[in-house]
Design a protein around this motif. Structure first.
Motif, PDB file in Angstrom:
ATOM      1  N   SER A   1      -7.599  -7.167  41.602  1.00 49.62           N
ATOM      2  CA  SER A   1      -6.158  -7.182  41.857  1.00 49.62           C
ATOM      3  C   SER A   1      -5.321  -6.636  40.695  1.00 49.62           C
ATOM      4  O   SER A   1      -4.140  -6.387  40.865  1.00 49.62           O
ATOM      5  CB  SER A   1      -5.695  -8.599  42.206  1.00 49.62           C
ATOM      6  OG  SER A   1      -5.892  -9.465  41.112  1.00 49.62           O
TER       7      SER A   1
ATOM      8  N   ARG B   1      -3.969  -1.418  41.503  1.00 50.86           N
ATOM      9  CA  ARG B   1      -3.526  -1.189  42.884  1.00 50.86           C
ATOM     10  C   ARG B   1      -4.482  -0.326  43.693  1.00 50.86           C
ATOM     11  O   ARG B   1      -4.810  -0.633  44.835  1.00 50.86           O
ATOM     12  CB  ARG B   1      -2.123  -0.566  42.901  1.00 50.86           C
ATOM     13  CG  ARG B   1      -1.525  -0.499  44.308  1.00 50.86           C
ATOM     14  CD  ARG B   1      -0.322   0.402  44.391  1.00 50.86           C
ATOM     15  NE  ARG B   1      -0.631   1.782  44.034  1.00 50.86           N
ATOM     16  CZ  ARG B   1      -1.243   2.656  44.851  1.00 50.86           C
ATOM     17  NH1 ARG B   1      -1.621   2.296  46.056  1.00 50.86           N
ATOM     18  NH2 ARG B   1      -1.487   3.881  44.459  1.00 50.86           N
TER      19      ARG B   1
ATOM     20  N   TYR C   1      -1.507 -11.897  52.208  1.00 53.57           N
ATOM     21  CA  TYR C   1      -0.047 -11.956  52.078  1.00 53.57           C
ATOM     22  C   TYR C   1       0.378 -13.155  51.235  1.00 53.57           C
ATOM     23  O   TYR C   1       1.333 -13.066  50.468  1.00 53.57           O
ATOM     24  CB  TYR C   1       0.631 -11.962  53.453  1.00 53.57           C
ATOM     25  CG  TYR C   1       0.793 -10.576  54.021  1.00 53.57           C
ATOM     26  CD1 TYR C   1       1.841  -9.756  53.620  1.00 53.57           C
ATOM     27  CD2 TYR C   1      -0.114 -10.060  54.940  1.00 53.57           C
ATOM     28  CE1 TYR C   1       2.000  -8.466  54.123  1.00 53.57           C
ATOM     29  CE2 TYR C   1       0.026  -8.778  55.451  1.00 53.57           C
ATOM     30  CZ  TYR C   1       1.084  -7.990  55.038  1.00 53.57           C
ATOM     31  OH  TYR C   1       1.232  -6.715  55.535  1.00 53.57           O
TER      32      TYR C   1
ATOM     33  N   GLN D   1      -1.446 -14.541  48.770  1.00 57.72           N
ATOM     34  CA  GLN D   1      -1.881 -14.325  47.399  1.00 57.72           C
ATOM     35  C   GLN D   1      -1.209 -13.119  46.735  1.00 57.72           C
ATOM     36  O   GLN D   1      -0.874 -13.168  45.559  1.00 57.72           O
ATOM     37  CB  GLN D   1      -3.407 -14.105  47.351  1.00 57.72           C
ATOM     38  CG  GLN D   1      -4.215 -15.293  47.748  1.00 57.72           C
ATOM     39  CD  GLN D   1      -4.098 -16.428  46.760  1.00 57.72           C
ATOM     40  OE1 GLN D   1      -4.194 -16.234  45.558  1.00 57.72           O
ATOM     41  NE2 GLN D   1      -3.881 -17.624  47.270  1.00 57.72           N
ATOM     42  N   PHE D   2      -1.102 -12.027  47.485  1.00 57.05           N
ATOM     43  CA  PHE D   2      -0.699 -10.752  46.892  1.00 57.05           C
ATOM     44  C   PHE D   2       0.533 -10.121  47.534  1.00 57.05           C
ATOM     45  O   PHE D   2       0.862  -8.974  47.262  1.00 57.05           O
ATOM     46  CB  PHE D   2      -1.861  -9.746  46.969  1.00 57.05           C
ATOM     47  CG  PHE D   2      -3.136 -10.250  46.365  1.00 57.05           C
ATOM     48  CD1 PHE D   2      -3.260 -10.386  44.992  1.00 57.05           C
ATOM     49  CD2 PHE D   2      -4.215 -10.598  47.164  1.00 57.05           C
ATOM     50  CE1 PHE D   2      -4.430 -10.854  44.420  1.00 57.05           C
ATOM     51  CE2 PHE D   2      -5.386 -11.064  46.607  1.00 57.05           C
ATOM     52  CZ  PHE D   2      -5.500 -11.205  45.229  1.00 57.05           C
ATOM     53  N   GLY D   3       1.204 -10.869  48.390  1.00 61.01           N
ATOM     54  CA  GLY D   3       2.346 -10.340  49.128  1.00 61.01           C
ATOM     55  C   GLY D   3       3.457  -9.786  48.256  1.00 61.01           C
ATOM     56  O   GLY D   3       4.058  -8.765  48.573  1.00 61.01           O
ATOM     57  N   ARG D   4       3.712 -10.450  47.152  1.00 58.73           N
ATOM     58  CA  ARG D   4       4.778  -9.966  46.257  1.00 58.73           C
ATOM     59  C   ARG D   4       4.353  -8.716  45.515  1.00 58.73           C
ATOM     60  O   ARG D   4       5.133  -7.782  45.363  1.00 58.73           O
ATOM     61  CB  ARG D   4       5.110 -11.041  45.228  1.00 58.73           C
ATOM     62  CG  ARG D   4       5.921 -12.155  45.788  1.00 58.73           C
ATOM     63  CD  ARG D   4       6.320 -13.058  44.665  1.00 58.73           C
ATOM     64  NE  ARG D   4       7.701 -13.454  44.831  1.00 58.73           N
ATOM     65  CZ  ARG D   4       8.242 -14.467  44.213  1.00 58.73           C
ATOM     66  NH1 ARG D   4       7.536 -15.174  43.373  1.00 58.73           N
ATOM     67  NH2 ARG D   4       9.500 -14.764  44.407  1.00 58.73           N
ATOM     68  N   MET D   5       3.126  -8.700  45.053  1.00 65.22           N
ATOM     69  CA  MET D   5       2.649  -7.616  44.202  1.00 65.22           C
ATOM     70  C   MET D   5       2.295  -6.356  45.003  1.00 65.22           C
ATOM     71  O   MET D   5       2.588  -5.250  44.583  1.00 65.22           O
ATOM     72  CB  MET D   5       1.411  -8.114  43.437  1.00 65.22           C
ATOM     73  CG  MET D   5       0.956  -7.197  42.353  1.00 65.22           C
ATOM     74  SD  MET D   5      -0.266  -7.910  41.196  1.00 65.22           S
ATOM     75  CE  MET D   5      -1.270  -9.001  42.157  1.00 65.22           C
ATOM     76  N   TYR D   6       1.641  -6.554  46.154  1.00 64.40           N
ATOM     77  CA  TYR D   6       1.071  -5.422  46.895  1.00 64.40           C
ATOM     78  C   TYR D   6       1.519  -5.362  48.352  1.00 64.40           C
ATOM     79  O   TYR D   6       0.766  -4.948  49.218  1.00 64.40           O
ATOM     80  CB  TYR D   6      -0.457  -5.479  46.846  1.00 64.40           C
ATOM     81  CG  TYR D   6      -1.044  -5.214  45.485  1.00 64.40           C
ATOM     82  CD1 TYR D   6      -0.559  -4.199  44.669  1.00 64.40           C
ATOM     83  CD2 TYR D   6      -2.100  -5.977  45.013  1.00 64.40           C
ATOM     84  CE1 TYR D   6      -1.103  -3.953  43.423  1.00 64.40           C
ATOM     85  CE2 TYR D   6      -2.662  -5.736  43.766  1.00 64.40           C
ATOM     86  CZ  TYR D   6      -2.156  -4.722  42.971  1.00 64.40           C
ATOM     87  OH  TYR D   6      -2.706  -4.483  41.748  1.00 64.40           O
ATOM     88  N   ARG D   7       2.764  -5.765  48.629  1.00 66.11           N
ATOM     89  CA  ARG D   7       3.223  -5.789  50.023  1.00 66.11           C
ATOM     90  C   ARG D   7       3.066  -4.431  50.706  1.00 66.11           C
ATOM     91  O   ARG D   7       2.627  -4.356  51.845  1.00 66.11           O
ATOM     92  CB  ARG D   7       4.688  -6.240  50.102  1.00 66.11           C
ATOM     93  CG  ARG D   7       5.182  -6.322  51.542  1.00 66.11           C
ATOM     94  CD  ARG D   7       6.402  -7.183  51.709  1.00 66.11           C
ATOM     95  NE  ARG D   7       6.263  -8.544  51.211  1.00 66.11           N
ATOM     96  CZ  ARG D   7       5.736  -9.547  51.923  1.00 66.11           C
ATOM     97  NH1 ARG D   7       5.288  -9.337  53.130  1.00 66.11           N
ATOM     98  NH2 ARG D   7       5.667 -10.761  51.413  1.00 66.11           N
TER      99      ARG D   7
ATOM    100  N   ASN E   1       0.816  -3.896  53.958  1.00 60.66           N
ATOM    101  CA  ASN E   1       1.415  -3.389  55.200  1.00 60.66           C
ATOM    102  C   ASN E   1       0.668  -2.163  55.700  1.00 60.66           C
ATOM    103  O   ASN E   1       0.376  -2.038  56.890  1.00 60.66           O
ATOM    104  CB  ASN E   1       2.894  -3.050  54.996  1.00 60.66           C
ATOM    105  CG  ASN E   1       3.753  -4.285  54.821  1.00 60.66           C
ATOM    106  OD1 ASN E   1       3.340  -5.393  55.108  1.00 60.66           O
ATOM    107  ND2 ASN E   1       4.964  -4.084  54.324  1.00 60.66           N
TER     108      ASN E   1
END
Length: 67
Positions: free
Chosen positions: A16, A19, A46, A48-54, A58
Motif C-alpha cells: 500500500s 500506488r 474502501y 482501509q484504503f478509501g481515503r488514500m486510493y479512492r 473506483n
C-alpha cells in the motif's frame, strides 16, 4: 490455512506504500477471487484504503462484475 481473501488483504497492506504496485496487486486479486470474496474485498478495501486510493479502487472495482 488462511483463505485466499486473507492472503490478498495481507499483500495489499504490504504494497500500500506504492500506488502502482497496489493497483497491480488489486487487479491480480480481482482475477483470482470469486463472487462473495470480491464483495468482501471491495468493502474491506474502501474501509482501509478509501481515503488514500479512492480513484484506484473506483477504477478497479468498476471493471469487476459483482454477482
Amino acid at each position: 490455512m488462511a483463505s485466499m481473501l486473507e492472503y490478498v488483504k495481507l499483500i495489499l497492506q504490504k504494497v500500500s506504500f506504492d500506488r502502482q504496485l497496489f493497483e497491480k496487486e488489486l487487479k491480480k486479486a480481482l482475477q483470482t477471487l470469486v463472487g462473495d470474496e470480491v464483495k468482501q474485498l471491495k468493502q474491506w478495501c474502501y474501509a482501509q484504503f478509501g481515503r488514500m486510493y479512492r480513484v484506484v479502487l473506483n477504477r478497479c472495482f468498476s471493471r469487476t462484475r459483482l454477482a
